[in-house]
Design a protein around this motif. Structure first.
Motif, PDB file in Angstrom:
ATOM      1  N   ALA A  55       0.831  -1.205   0.000  1.00  0.00           N
ATOM      2  CA  ALA A  55       0.000   0.000   0.000  1.00  0.00           C
ATOM      3  C   ALA A  55       0.865   1.254   0.000  1.00  0.00           C
ATOM      4  O   ALA A  55       0.580   2.228  -0.699  1.00  0.00           O
ATOM      5  CB  ALA A  55      -0.927  -0.011   1.216  1.00  0.00           C
ATOM      6  N   ALA A  56       1.932   1.236   0.799  1.00  0.00           N
ATOM      7  CA  ALA A  56       2.834   2.387   0.854  1.00  0.00           C
ATOM      8  C   ALA A  56       3.532   2.606  -0.484  1.00  0.00           C
ATOM      9  O   ALA A  56       3.673   3.737  -0.954  1.00  0.00           O
ATOM     10  CB  ALA A  56       3.866   2.184   1.960  1.00  0.00           C
ATOM     11  N   ALA A  57       3.964   1.501  -1.105  1.00  0.00           N
ATOM     12  CA  ALA A  57       4.636   1.614  -2.401  1.00  0.00           C
ATOM     13  C   ALA A  57       3.677   2.142  -3.457  1.00  0.00           C
ATOM     14  O   ALA A  57       4.054   2.946  -4.314  1.00  0.00           O
ATOM     15  CB  ALA A  57       5.194   0.252  -2.824  1.00  0.00           C
ATOM     16  N   GLY A  58       2.418   1.698  -3.394  1.00  0.00           N
ATOM     17  CA  GLY A  58       1.429   2.179  -4.345  1.00  0.00           C
ATOM     18  C   GLY A  58       1.188   3.667  -4.196  1.00  0.00           C
ATOM     19  O   GLY A  58       1.057   4.396  -5.188  1.00  0.00           O
ATOM     20  N   THR A  59       1.154   4.139  -2.965  1.00  0.00           N
ATOM     21  CA  THR A  59       0.979   5.573  -2.726  1.00  0.00           C
ATOM     22  C   THR A  59       2.169   6.361  -3.253  1.00  0.00           C
ATOM     23  O   THR A  59       2.012   7.414  -3.881  1.00  0.00           O
ATOM     24  CB  THR A  59       0.814   5.836  -1.221  1.00  0.00           C
ATOM     25  OG1 THR A  59      -0.323   5.106  -0.736  1.00  0.00           O
ATOM     26  CG2 THR A  59       0.620   7.319  -0.940  1.00  0.00           C
ATOM     27  N   ALA A  60       3.370   5.822  -3.015  1.00  0.00           N
ATOM     28  CA  ALA A  60       4.582   6.517  -3.455  1.00  0.00           C
ATOM     29  C   ALA A  60       4.690   6.586  -4.970  1.00  0.00           C
ATOM     30  O   ALA A  60       5.297   7.514  -5.517  1.00  0.00           O
ATOM     31  CB  ALA A  60       5.810   5.819  -2.877  1.00  0.00           C
ATOM     32  N   THR A  61       4.096   5.602  -5.665  1.00  0.00           N
ATOM     33  CA  THR A  61       4.197   5.575  -7.125  1.00  0.00           C
ATOM     34  C   THR A  61       2.996   6.225  -7.806  1.00  0.00           C
ATOM     35  O   THR A  61       2.837   6.112  -9.022  1.00  0.00           O
ATOM     36  CB  THR A  61       4.339   4.130  -7.626  1.00  0.00           C
ATOM     37  OG1 THR A  61       3.259   3.325  -7.103  1.00  0.00           O
ATOM     38  CG2 THR A  61       5.663   3.537  -7.173  1.00  0.00           C
ATOM     39  N   GLY A  62       2.143   6.876  -7.002  1.00  0.00           N
ATOM     40  CA  GLY A  62       1.081   7.681  -7.604  1.00  0.00           C
ATOM     41  C   GLY A  62      -0.268   7.033  -7.718  1.00  0.00           C
ATOM     42  O   GLY A  62      -1.113   7.520  -8.480  1.00  0.00           O
ATOM     43  N   SER A  63      -0.538   5.967  -6.969  1.00  0.00           N
ATOM     44  CA  SER A  63      -1.855   5.328  -7.067  1.00  0.00           C
ATOM     45  C   SER A  63      -2.894   5.998  -6.182  1.00  0.00           C
ATOM     46  O   SER A  63      -4.050   5.594  -6.170  1.00  0.00           O
ATOM     47  CB  SER A  63      -1.737   3.845  -6.684  1.00  0.00           C
ATOM     48  OG  SER A  63      -1.337   3.708  -5.341  1.00  0.00           O
ATOM     49  N   GLY A  64      -2.483   7.010  -5.437  1.00  0.00           N
ATOM     50  CA  GLY A  64      -3.424   7.741  -4.604  1.00  0.00           C
ATOM     51  C   GLY A  64      -3.274   7.430  -3.130  1.00  0.00           C
ATOM     52  O   GLY A  64      -2.646   6.440  -2.737  1.00  0.00           O
ATOM     53  N   VAL A  65      -3.871   8.287  -2.310  1.00  0.00           N
ATOM     54  CA  VAL A  65      -3.820   8.109  -0.857  1.00  0.00           C
ATOM     55  C   VAL A  65      -4.793   7.010  -0.458  1.00  0.00           C
ATOM     56  O   VAL A  65      -5.934   6.980  -0.947  1.00  0.00           O
ATOM     57  CB  VAL A  65      -4.177   9.430  -0.142  1.00  0.00           C
ATOM     58  CG1 VAL A  65      -4.177   9.239   1.368  1.00  0.00           C
ATOM     59  CG2 VAL A  65      -3.212  10.526  -0.541  1.00  0.00           C
ATOM     60  N   PRO A  66      -4.384   6.080   0.409  1.00  0.00           N
ATOM     61  CA  PRO A  66      -5.277   4.994   0.818  1.00  0.00           C
ATOM     62  C   PRO A  66      -6.556   5.508   1.469  1.00  0.00           C
ATOM     63  O   PRO A  66      -6.565   6.561   2.114  1.00  0.00           O
ATOM     64  CB  PRO A  66      -4.425   4.202   1.829  1.00  0.00           C
ATOM     65  CG  PRO A  66      -3.017   4.532   1.476  1.00  0.00           C
ATOM     66  CD  PRO A  66      -3.038   5.944   0.991  1.00  0.00           C
ATOM     67  N   GLY A  67      -7.635   4.749   1.291  1.00  0.00           N
ATOM     68  CA  GLY A  67      -8.903   5.113   1.893  1.00  0.00           C
ATOM     69  C   GLY A  67      -8.971   4.741   3.360  1.00  0.00           C
ATOM     70  O   GLY A  67      -8.035   4.172   3.938  1.00  0.00           O
ATOM     71  N   SER A  68     -10.101   5.028   3.983  1.00  0.00           N
ATOM     72  CA  SER A  68     -10.248   4.809   5.429  1.00  0.00           C
ATOM     73  C   SER A  68     -10.146   3.334   5.799  1.00  0.00           C
ATOM     74  O   SER A  68      -9.592   2.989   6.852  1.00  0.00           O
ATOM     75  CB  SER A  68     -11.598   5.370   5.893  1.00  0.00           C
ATOM     76  OG  SER A  68     -12.670   4.769   5.168  1.00  0.00           O
ATOM     77  N   SER A  69     -10.654   2.440   4.937  1.00  0.00           N
ATOM     78  CA  SER A  69     -10.593   1.014   5.257  1.00  0.00           C
ATOM     79  C   SER A  69      -9.144   0.523   5.271  1.00  0.00           C
ATOM     80  O   SER A  69      -8.780  -0.357   6.068  1.00  0.00           O
ATOM     81  CB  SER A  69     -11.405   0.201   4.244  1.00  0.00           C
ATOM     82  OG  SER A  69     -10.870   0.340   2.940  1.00  0.00           O
ATOM     83  N   VAL A  70      -8.313   1.085   4.388  1.00  0.00           N
ATOM     84  CA  VAL A  70      -6.899   0.708   4.364  1.00  0.00           C
ATOM     85  C   VAL A  70      -6.207   1.164   5.630  1.00  0.00           C
ATOM     86  O   VAL A  70      -5.432   0.409   6.246  1.00  0.00           O
ATOM     87  CB  VAL A  70      -6.201   1.304   3.123  1.00  0.00           C
ATOM     88  CG1 VAL A  70      -4.700   1.027   3.170  1.00  0.00           C
ATOM     89  CG2 VAL A  70      -6.806   0.722   1.852  1.00  0.00           C
ATOM     90  N   TRP A  71      -6.490   2.397   6.051  1.00  0.00           N
ATOM     91  CA  TRP A  71      -5.880   2.896   7.293  1.00  0.00           C
ATOM     92  C   TRP A  71      -6.327   2.060   8.487  1.00  0.00           C
ATOM     93  O   TRP A  71      -5.529   1.770   9.385  1.00  0.00           O
ATOM     94  CB  TRP A  71      -6.239   4.357   7.511  1.00  0.00           C
ATOM     95  CG  TRP A  71      -5.555   5.293   6.563  1.00  0.00           C
ATOM     96  CD1 TRP A  71      -6.131   6.029   5.576  1.00  0.00           C
ATOM     97  CD2 TRP A  71      -4.144   5.580   6.509  1.00  0.00           C
ATOM     98  NE1 TRP A  71      -5.188   6.757   4.899  1.00  0.00           N
ATOM     99  CE2 TRP A  71      -3.956   6.506   5.448  1.00  0.00           C
ATOM    100  CE3 TRP A  71      -3.045   5.153   7.232  1.00  0.00           C
ATOM    101  CZ2 TRP A  71      -2.702   7.001   5.116  1.00  0.00           C
ATOM    102  CZ3 TRP A  71      -1.792   5.648   6.902  1.00  0.00           C
ATOM    103  CH2 TRP A  71      -1.627   6.560   5.854  1.00  0.00           C
ATOM    104  N   LEU A  72      -7.608   1.677   8.503  1.00  0.00           N
ATOM    105  CA  LEU A  72      -8.099   0.812   9.578  1.00  0.00           C
ATOM    106  C   LEU A  72      -7.381  -0.527   9.537  1.00  0.00           C
ATOM    107  O   LEU A  72      -6.977  -1.065  10.586  1.00  0.00           O
ATOM    108  CB  LEU A  72      -9.610   0.607   9.438  1.00  0.00           C
ATOM    109  CG  LEU A  72     -10.250  -0.358  10.452  1.00  0.00           C
ATOM    110  CD1 LEU A  72     -10.026   0.126  11.873  1.00  0.00           C
ATOM    111  CD2 LEU A  72     -11.743  -0.527  10.150  1.00  0.00           C
TER     112      LEU A  72
END
Length: 314
Positions: A256-273
């Motif tokens: 998830a962190a790598a996806g955010t770093a490569t531009g896939s967007g900020v994780p949603g609330s369910s991901v943070w949970l």
């Protein structure tokens, strides 16, 4: 195999290894259109060469397998490398990627039960309670998706192969060490993929790889195979498969962190949970057990003497 340790330091190599594995998700997208078997053959052949060089620099030398060790190592390569990759590729044709990812993320439960039995000790109650929590967090991070019966079957195979990658190494880690197991698994995997690559994709398929795909193969060979394999098996050998298995929950977080770093967007609330749940499960399962006299060590100490294979000289 060494007596499993309850301290935190031996967990660090496995944690780093899982971060590298998680990071491979974004990198692997570059290989979607590449000849699968040929690319994997190149990956594992390069990883073997890297491992032999690093092992020499580390002052260790892999030894030749003997007797039943060949069966354990070949089984590891067939299931943990070859069939796992096939199951993932074939599985996503019948199921959304999240289904396969969730199945693989369930490996802490399998390792928490079967790993200690293979190591001839009782499963840890602490790990068995924490494993479903880690899996639940991984499900929240990965999400769910649609599938059919074939997709479920491929997902189950991927889970079994992921568990086999660790379980089949247990009987040979003592004599071969993490370096030896990694080397033998890699060259055996290279041979298996090369045979399939020549048969299915042709002997010149490597020439079809683009520059970006070569870079992805190089990343996978160096960090996700050579480095991550040794780090993972080092932790398995030190702390046991049960506690080490919980660390698999780190891979979805890293992805998830790598996806955010490569531009896939900020994780949603369910991901943070899900991230919070995974972290909670890891803290609960990996913390050092409190001492309550002799009973406190029952989950950490082997119930019987290690097998002859695991006590041979290295």
């Amino acid at each position: 195999m060494d007596t499993p340790s309850a301290s935190f330091a031996p967990l660090i190599p496995g944690m780093v290894g899982m971060v590298l594995v998680g990071s491979s998700v974004s990198v692997s997208h570059a290989l979607v259109d590449a000849p699968l078997f040929t690319a994997q053959a190149v990956r594992y052949a390069a990883a073997t060469a890297i491992l032999l060089l690093l092992a020499r620099l580390a002052g260790t030398r892999p030894v030749r397998p003997r007797g039943q060790e060949w069966l354990w190592l070949a089984g590891l390569a067939v299931t943990g490398l070859l069939l796992f990759n096939v199951a993932v590729v074939r599985g996503v044709a019948h199921a959304e990627p999240a289904v396969i990812a969730v199945a693989v993320a369930s490996v802490p439960v399998v390792l928490g039960v079967l790993g200690p039995l293979l190591e001839r000790r009782a499963p840890s109650r602490q790990v068995l309670l924490a494993a479903p929590v880690v899996v639940a967090g991984a499900v929240l991070v990965e999400g769910t998706g649609r599938t059919d019966a074939a997709g479920v079957a491929w997902a189950a195979l991927a889970l079994g192969c992921e568990a086999a990658f660790t379980l089949l190494a247990v009987p040979v880690l003592g004599r071969h060490t993490p370096w030896g197991v990694s080397v033998h698994a890699s060259w055996l995997g290279a041979v298996l993929f090369a045979v399939l690559g020549v048969e299915r994709e042709g002997p010149t398929a490597a020439g079809e790889l683009t520059g970006a795909q070569w870079a992805a193969v190089g990343y996978l060979a160096l960090l996700v195979t050579a480095v991550a394999f040794v780090l993972w098996y080092s932790t398995v050998r030190t702390v046991g498969t049960g506690r080490a298995g919980l660390l698999a929950g780190i891979a979805p977080l890293a992805a998830a962190a790598a996806g955010t770093a490569t531009g896939s967007g900020v994780p949603g609330s369910s991901v943070w949970l899900g991230i919070a749940v995974v972290i909670g499960g890891l803290i609960g399962g990996l913390r050092a057990p409190r001492a309550y006299g002799a009973a406190a060590s029952v989950d950490a100490a082997p119930r019987t003497a290690p097998s002859p294979t695991s006590t041979r000289s290295r």
